[in-house]
Design an enzyme around this catalytic site. Structure first.
Site, PDB file in Angstrom:
ATOM      1  N   THR A 122       0.858  -1.192   0.000  1.00  0.00           N
ATOM      2  CA  THR A 122       0.000   0.000   0.000  1.00  0.00           C
ATOM      3  C   THR A 122       0.891   1.237   0.000  1.00  0.00           C
ATOM      4  O   THR A 122       1.660   1.447   0.940  1.00  0.00           O
ATOM      5  CB  THR A 122      -0.902  -0.015   1.242  1.00  0.00           C
ATOM      6  OG1 THR A 122      -1.667  -1.220   1.216  1.00  0.00           O
ATOM      7  CG2 THR A 122      -1.819   1.193   1.268  1.00  0.00           C
ATOM      8  N   ARG A 154      -8.005  -9.220   3.962  1.00  0.00           N
ATOM      9  CA  ARG A 154      -8.025  -8.936   5.398  1.00  0.00           C
ATOM     10  C   ARG A 154      -7.338 -10.070   6.130  1.00  0.00           C
ATOM     11  O   ARG A 154      -7.558 -11.246   5.791  1.00  0.00           O
ATOM     12  CB  ARG A 154      -9.477  -8.850   5.899  1.00  0.00           C
ATOM     13  CG  ARG A 154     -10.257  -7.700   5.326  1.00  0.00           C
ATOM     14  CD  ARG A 154     -11.738  -7.935   5.452  1.00  0.00           C
ATOM     15  NE  ARG A 154     -12.140  -9.139   4.721  1.00  0.00           N
ATOM     16  CZ  ARG A 154     -13.362  -9.668   4.753  1.00  0.00           C
ATOM     17  NH1 ARG A 154     -14.300  -9.132   5.483  1.00  0.00           N
ATOM     18  NH2 ARG A 154     -13.642 -10.761   4.054  1.00  0.00           N
ATOM     19  N   ASN A 209      -9.548   2.156   2.399  1.00  0.00           N
ATOM     20  CA  ASN A 209      -9.238   1.980   3.823  1.00  0.00           C
ATOM     21  C   ASN A 209      -9.725   3.165   4.654  1.00  0.00           C
ATOM     22  O   ASN A 209     -10.262   2.987   5.748  1.00  0.00           O
ATOM     23  CB  ASN A 209      -7.729   1.769   4.032  1.00  0.00           C
ATOM     24  CG  ASN A 209      -7.351   0.306   3.879  1.00  0.00           C
ATOM     25  OD1 ASN A 209      -8.197  -0.525   3.578  1.00  0.00           O
ATOM     26  ND2 ASN A 209      -6.087  -0.020   4.091  1.00  0.00           N
ATOM     27  N   CYS A 261      -3.000  -1.813   8.974  1.00  0.00           N
ATOM     28  CA  CYS A 261      -3.354  -1.032   7.786  1.00  0.00           C
ATOM     29  C   CYS A 261      -4.063   0.283   8.084  1.00  0.00           C
ATOM     30  O   CYS A 261      -3.524   1.344   7.787  1.00  0.00           O
ATOM     31  CB  CYS A 261      -4.199  -1.884   6.845  1.00  0.00           C
ATOM     32  SG  CYS A 261      -3.248  -3.230   6.127  1.00  0.00           S
TER      33      CYS A 261
HETATM   34  N1  LIG Z   1      -1.575  -7.079   6.416  1.00  0.00           N
HETATM   35  C1  LIG Z   1      -2.675  -6.783   5.740  1.00  0.00           C
HETATM   36  O1  LIG Z   1      -3.796  -7.136   6.119  1.00  0.00           O
HETATM   37  C2  LIG Z   1      -2.580  -5.982   4.460  1.00  0.00           C
HETATM   38  C3  LIG Z   1      -3.685  -5.927   3.599  1.00  0.00           C
HETATM   39  C4  LIG Z   1      -3.591  -5.203   2.421  1.00  0.00           C
HETATM   40  C5  LIG Z   1      -2.412  -4.523   2.114  1.00  0.00           C
HETATM   41  N2  LIG Z   1      -1.359  -4.562   2.984  1.00  0.00           N
HETATM   42  C6  LIG Z   1      -0.134  -3.855   2.618  1.00  0.00           C
HETATM   43  O2  LIG Z   1       0.779  -4.816   2.090  1.00  0.00           O
HETATM   44  C7  LIG Z   1       2.130  -4.476   2.453  1.00  0.00           C
HETATM   45  C8  LIG Z   1       2.758  -5.629   3.220  1.00  0.00           C
HETATM   46  O3  LIG Z   1       2.020  -5.803   4.414  1.00  0.00           O
HETATM   47  P1  LIG Z   1       2.238  -7.088   5.345  1.00  0.00           P
HETATM   48  O4  LIG Z   1       1.231  -6.982   6.426  1.00  0.00           O
HETATM   49  O5  LIG Z   1       2.297  -8.301   4.488  1.00  0.00           O
HETATM   50  O6  LIG Z   1       3.700  -6.760   5.918  1.00  0.00           O
HETATM   51  P2  LIG Z   1       4.647  -7.711   6.799  1.00  0.00           P
HETATM   52  O7  LIG Z   1       5.392  -6.795   7.670  1.00  0.00           O
HETATM   53  O8  LIG Z   1       3.862  -8.833   7.375  1.00  0.00           O
HETATM   54  O9  LIG Z   1       5.632  -8.342   5.710  1.00  0.00           O
HETATM   55  C9  LIG Z   1       6.563  -7.615   4.981  1.00  0.00           C
HETATM   56  C10 LIG Z   1       7.739  -8.510   4.644  1.00  0.00           C
HETATM   57  O10 LIG Z   1       8.610  -7.818   3.761  1.00  0.00           O
HETATM   58  C11 LIG Z   1       9.941  -8.182   4.085  1.00  0.00           C
HETATM   59  N3  LIG Z   1      10.855  -7.160   3.535  1.00  0.00           N
HETATM   60  C12 LIG Z   1      11.065  -5.878   3.966  1.00  0.00           C
HETATM   61  N4  LIG Z   1      11.955  -5.269   3.164  1.00  0.00           N
HETATM   62  C13 LIG Z   1      12.300  -6.164   2.186  1.00  0.00           C
HETATM   63  C14 LIG Z   1      13.157  -6.126   1.059  1.00  0.00           C
HETATM   64  N5  LIG Z   1      13.836  -5.024   0.752  1.00  0.00           N
HETATM   65  N6  LIG Z   1      13.255  -7.227   0.293  1.00  0.00           N
HETATM   66  C15 LIG Z   1      12.583  -8.361   0.594  1.00  0.00           C
HETATM   67  N7  LIG Z   1      11.743  -8.463   1.657  1.00  0.00           N
HETATM   68  C16 LIG Z   1      11.616  -7.379   2.428  1.00  0.00           C
HETATM   69  C17 LIG Z   1       9.940  -8.236   5.598  1.00  0.00           C
HETATM   70  O11 LIG Z   1      11.044  -8.977   6.073  1.00  0.00           O
HETATM   71  C18 LIG Z   1       8.593  -8.913   5.853  1.00  0.00           C
HETATM   72  O12 LIG Z   1       8.708 -10.324   5.896  1.00  0.00           O
HETATM   73  C19 LIG Z   1       2.031  -3.174   3.253  1.00  0.00           C
HETATM   74  O13 LIG Z   1       2.195  -2.095   2.375  1.00  0.00           O
HETATM   75  C20 LIG Z   1       0.593  -3.202   3.765  1.00  0.00           C
HETATM   76  O14 LIG Z   1       0.095  -1.917   4.003  1.00  0.00           O
HETATM   77  C21 LIG Z   1      -1.414  -5.290   4.141  1.00  0.00           C
END
Ligand SMILES: NC(=O)c1ccc[n+]([C@@H]2O[C@H](COP(=O)([O-])OP(=O)(O)OC[C@H]3O[C@@H](n4cnc5c(N)ncnc54)[C@H](O)[C@@H]3O)[C@@H](O)[C@H]2O)c1
Length: 432
Positions: A122, A154, A209, A261
Site C-alpha cells: 500500500t 483482510r 481503507n 493497515c
Molecule cells: N496485512 C494486511 O492485512 C494488508 C492488507 C492489504 C495490504 N497490505 C499492505 O501490504 C504491504 C505488506 O504488508 P504485510 O502486512 O504483508 O507486511 P509484513 O510486515 O507482514 O511483511 C513484509 C515482509 O517484507 C519483508 N521485507 C522488507 N523489506 C524487504 C526487502 N527489501 N526485500 C525483501 N523483503 C523485504 C519483511 O522482512 C517482511 O517479511 C504493506 O504495504 C501493507 O500496508 C497489508
C-alpha cells in the site's frame, strides 16, 4: 502458467505467493529476513493466518512454491515481480517507502530481461513513478513496466479474500502491462478495474481503507451520543445497517480500529493531503475519534472500580487487533494495557493466538492460560478482541472466579440485560 517472484513473505506476500502457486503458477518468494526464510523452507509459516500453513505446505511440496533470501535466485527468468514489502508509518505520518525503494533497487540489480513489476504494497500515489525511476536508473539494459495492483485482503480471511476478491484493481501507464497483470487473475473470475494511470489505482486503496475506518469512527461517535440519550448504539447501528444504501459491514460499535493497515493508511493519506496543500478535516476527525475510543474502556473501568485503578487487577481478554490473527500492530490492547499499568493496575491478558508477540511488547503483563485463569481473583475483565471463543464463555464460572464481577465489554458481544441478570457489573460501548 507464469513465473512470478514475490518480494516479502509477510501476510500479503506469503498469501499472494501461496495462492498464485495454487492457481498453477511457478512462484518464488524472496525475503531479507533470514530466519523467516529458513522457517518457510521447512514449510513452517511464522505467523498465524487460517489455512495458510496447509496452502504453503501443499504448494511447496509440489515444487510450485519456493523461498529464498537471494534476489539473484528469484528474479532472473521471472515474468512478474510482485512487491509486497512493509510500508509502515514514517515521519509525520507519511508512508515510509524505504523498503519499497530497497526492493526496487534489488530487483533492478538482479533483472536479466523485461519484467512487469507489480506494486502490491500500500503506497501513496506517485510511488509507482518513484519505483520506475529507481529501476530505470539502476538498470539501463532491461526495461521494467511498473503496475499498481493494491491488495484488499483482510488478515484472518486472507486466502478467501485473495481467491474470491470483490474486485481486482490494476493501474499502469502502460495498458499492455496492466492487461498482462489482469491475466494472472483470470482463474478467479473477479471484476477487474484497469485504471489508465497508476495514481488512480494507488488512490483506490487509500480511499477504501480511509472510508472503512471512517464508517467505524462514525458509528462510534453515534454510539457515544446514543449512550448519553439512553439509546442503544449497537441497535442504532443494526437499524442503520438494514438500509441497503448503508449496509451493515464496518458498522460495529466498539473500541475502534487498529491493525497494520487502517492506522498508518489513514494517517498517510492525511499527510499526503497536507503535502499537497489540502487540509483533510474529515480524515483528521476519523483518526481523533478512534484515538479517544480506546480510552473509553479506561473511563468505564474507573467508574466501576470506585474511581481508581491503582492496585486493581484487570484482565484483558484478547490482544490481537482483531480475531483470527496474531497481529498486534496498532492493537488497542497495547494502549489499554500501558494506560492501566501507568495508573498502577496489575494487568493480565489472554489471547488464543497473539501471546507470543505480546510477551515481547508488554513484559509487565501476566499472561494467562485461558479466560477462567485470567478471571481468577480479578477486579475486572475487559473484552478487547471479539474472538469467537469469548462469545460463549461459561459466565457463572467466570463470575465465580472473579474477585469483583466487573465486565467491560469493549466489543459489545454480550447482552447487557443477561449480564446484569447474572449479577455482573457490566458496561458495553455506546449503550447503558
Ligand atoms: N496485512 C494486511 O492485512 C494488508 C492488507 C492489504 C495490504 N497490505 C499492505 O501490504 C504491504 C505488506 O504488508 P504485510 O502486512 O504483508 O507486511 P509484513 O510486515 O507482514 O511483511 C513484509 C515482509 O517484507 C519483508 N521485507 C522488507 N523489506 C524487504 C526487502 N527489501 N526485500 C525483501 N523483503 C523485504 C519483511 O522482512 C517482511 O517479511 C504493506 O504495504 C501493507 O500496508 C497489508
Amino acid at each position: 502458467m507464469s513465473k512470478i517472484a514475490v518480494i516479502g513473505a509477510g501476510y500479503v506476500g506469503l498469501t499472494t505467493a501461496a495462492c498464485f502457486a495454487d492457481l498453477g503458477n511457478e512462484v518464488v518468494v524472496v525475503d531479507i529476513d533470514r530466519e523467516k526464510v529458513s522457517r518457510l523452507k521447512q514449510h513452517d509459516v511464522p505467523f498465524y493466518e487460517p489455512g495458510l500453513s496447509e496452502l504453503v505446505k501443499r504448494n511447496a511440496s509440489s515444487g510450485r512454491l519456493r523461498f529464498t533470501n537471494s534476489y539473484a535466485d528469484a528474479i532472473p527468468g521471472a515474468e512478474y515481480a510482485i512487491i509486497a514489502v512493509s510500508t509502515p508509518e514514517g515521519e509525520g505520518g507519511e508512508a515510509d517507502l524505504s523498503a519499497v525503494e530497497a526492493a526496487a533497487k534489488s530487483i533492478a540489480d538482479a533483472m536479466d530481461g523485461p519484467l512487469v513489476v507489480i506494486n502490491k504494497s500500500t503506497v501513496p500515489p506517485l510511488t509507482g513513478d518513484m519505483v520506475s525511476t529507481v529501476m530505470s536508473e539502476r538498470n539501463t539494459k532491461h526495461q521494467a513496466q511498473v503496475v499498481s495492483n493494491p491488495e484488499f485482503l483482510r488478515e484472518g480471511s486472507a486466502i478467501q479474500d485473495f481467491m474470491r476478491p470483490d474486485r481486482v484493481v490494476i493501474g499502469g501507464h502502460d495498458r499492455e502491462a496492466a492487461e498482462k497483470v489482469a491475466r494472472l487473475y483470470d482463474p478467479l473470475d473477479a471484476p477487474v478495474l484497469i485504471t489508465p494511470n497508476i495514481y488512480t489505482a494507488e488512490m483506490v486503496k487509500y480511499a477504501s481503507n480511509a472510508f472503512l475506518a471512517a464508517r467505524i469512527s462514525f458509528i462510534n461517535e453515534i454510539a457515544r451520543i446514543s449512550e448519553r440519550v439512553h439509546a442503544d448504539g449497537k441497535l442504532v447501528a443494526e437499524g442503520m445497517g438494514l438500509d441497503k444504501r448503508i449496509g451493515s459491514s464496518y458498522l460495529d460499535v466498539g473500541i475502534g480500529w487498529g491493525g497494520s493497515c487502517f492506522p498508518k493508511d489513514v494517517k498517510a493519506l492525511a499527510a499526503l493531503a497536507e503535502r499537497f496543500n489540502y487540509h483533510p478535516e474529515l480524515l483528521n476527525a476519523v483518526i481523533e475519534i478512534n484515538r479517544d475510543q480506546r480510552m473509553l474502556v479506561i473511563d468505564k473501568l474507573k467508574e466501576c472500580l470506585d474511581g481508581s485503578l491503582d492496585g486493581r487487577t484487570v484482565g484483558l481478554l484478547g490482544l490481537a487487533f482483531k480475531p483470527n490473527t496474531d497481529d498486534l500492530r496498532e492493537a488497542p490492547s497495547l494502549d489499554i494495557a500501558r494506560v492501566l499499568l501507568a495508573a498502577g493496575a496489575s494487568v493480565r491478558a489472554y489471547d488464543p493466538a497473539a501471546m507470543e508477540g505480546a510477551r515481547l511488547k508488554l513484559p509487565e503483563v501476566d499472561f494467562r492460560r485461558d479466560a477462567y485463569d485470567l478471571a481468577g481473583g480479578a477486579d475486572a475483565v475487559v473484552i478487547v478482541t471479539e474472538w469467537n471463543e469469548f462469545r460463549r464463555l461459561d459466565l457463572p464460572r467466570l463470575k465465580k472466579a472473579m474477585g469483583r464481577p466487573v465486565i467491560i465489554d469493549g466489543r459489545n458481544i454480550y447482552d447487557p440485560e443477561v449480564m446484569r441478570g447474572l449479577g455482573f457489573t457490566y458496561r458495553g460501548i455506546g449503550r447503558e
